[in-house]
Design a protein around this motif. Sequence first.
Motif, PDB file in Angstrom:
ATOM      1  N   LYS A 221       0.826  -1.205   0.000  1.00  0.00           N
ATOM      2  CA  LYS A 221       0.000   0.000   0.000  1.00  0.00           C
ATOM      3  C   LYS A 221       0.859   1.254   0.000  1.00  0.00           C
TER       4      LYS A 221
ATOM      5  N   LEU B 136       2.039   1.897  -3.472  1.00  0.00           N
ATOM      6  CA  LEU B 136       0.985   2.495  -4.295  1.00  0.00           C
ATOM      7  C   LEU B 136       0.900   4.000  -4.028  1.00  0.00           C
TER       8      LEU B 136
ATOM      9  N   PHE C 191       2.043  -6.176  -9.028  1.00  0.00           N
ATOM     10  CA  PHE C 191       0.885  -5.321  -8.779  1.00  0.00           C
ATOM     11  C   PHE C 191      -0.075  -5.418  -9.965  1.00  0.00           C
ATOM     12  N   GLN C 192      -1.370  -5.295  -9.677  1.00  0.00           N
ATOM     13  CA  GLN C 192      -2.377  -5.332 -10.723  1.00  0.00           C
ATOM     14  C   GLN C 192      -2.523  -3.957 -11.379  1.00  0.00           C
TER      15      GLN C 192
ATOM     16  N   GLN D  84      -4.806  -1.377  -9.902  1.00  0.00           N
ATOM     17  CA  GLN D  84      -4.403  -0.755  -8.650  1.00  0.00           C
ATOM     18  C   GLN D  84      -3.619   0.535  -8.872  1.00  0.00           C
TER      19      GLN D  84
END
Length: 475
Positions: free
Chosen positions: A326, A329, A467-468, A471
């Motif tokens: 997180k 991100l 990671f997607q 996202q």
Amino acid sequence: MQNNSMADIIYDYFTSRILFGYYLLGDRLPSISYICRQFQVSALTVRTALYRMHDEGYIKITERKRSTVIYRPDKQQGQRYRAAFLSRREGMEDICRHSDLLFSSIVHYYLQRQTEDSIHQIRTQLKRRKEHPVKQINMFYAEAMRPLNNPLVLNLHWEIVRYLQTPYLQRPANFEASDAAAKHIEQMLTLIETGNTDQALEVTQAFSKNVTQMFFKSLAVQLDTPEPVEQIPFEWQIYREHPQLCYTLAAELMSKIDARIYKQEELLPSCQALAQEYDVSLITMRRTLELLNDIRVTETINGVGTRVISGRLAGPPDLSHLQIRKCLLMLLQAMQISALTCENVAVHTLSSLDEEDFQVLGREIGRLIKEGTPFLTAKSCLRFIGDNSPSAFIREVYRQLYFLLQWGHALHMFSQKLDSGGFYEVYAENLRGALSRRDIEGFAGKLSELMEKSVEGTKTLLLELGFQKKQLIWT
């Protein structure tokens, strides 16, 4: 970095409007589904805020109906409104003067990315919010920013709205032309549909300036006071789903590593000494050091202590750690905001500085080149232009961005591998050269270019690390 949950943001957003008379006794709040769309949160988060308001006597909750305001204002309401405005007046004026340095490029970016579906959604929402022009404006920006897929931009938007709340709370302060906001937004949408994004941005800036002038003019006499009032500065509170002090502490320690207070290959102060310095428990500091170990910034050696790992020797971060994912991100989101805004901010800041300041930044870039860490150049430049901005608002925003950028430490190993062709060193030399020539526009352009490339590189790297795509920010 302060932590704040979205439930707290929503609670504060609506209780302030009740206290200052925007919502009156008997009025109904928006539906849960609308608040979810407005703040882009789950129904559970909204209900948490509403139940807190219910428990404190602001609203009555009825199943399957919108909540009803039951708060009864007292005779001091007008004085509270006046005091709240006066205590934020300097900060509000600062934001109104300098917000375009950040938002002109951000607005232009997301206006270019509107689609037929997103424009239809904005028009639908606009029809539902006819009673207050500023609500329509706030709704427009929140909806229009969706294509960025950048929650941090929305966070900043709502934090500014929350700080500027007092101009929009009392109904008598509404604009005379109640349909002005709707006409303005429709004009922008029409320009976007016809491909005139630049003109749409000009219309937006002109309207925002007029709105600000109208508000300050309408309250200049009512709120004028010869007595000084203690000011409440703007603070960007970055909220997390699960606030934890150790993430704030980790960013602080990484900033000290950047500043060479803690040098590579050297030991940090003991866990106990750090706990005392930051006034936290030993458990919290141990968790902080474990977090730094997990992202390969430090290494704890039994019986010896915790040392800073050389960037060249650091391994990949432990991406099984959900909170690290997180934080990465949020790193990418902060990088995008920096990339979109740094050119304007750099020009504004450097234009206010003297010869010695240019030399200080030039020497810092030279040090990074000499030490073989030119990949830190962009972050150092961002911190410099943020710290030295004449605007307290810009300084606060860039201070928080800098702390989020600290999570780039977790990717330093990959940054150095990507720099096999001397990519970062070339940009560092170009930036240093622009400073030596006092070429402010050239420096700002190169910094923006470097940040844009860094955003793309980091996004590609995060995809490679598992990671997607959904996202990540949209570019």
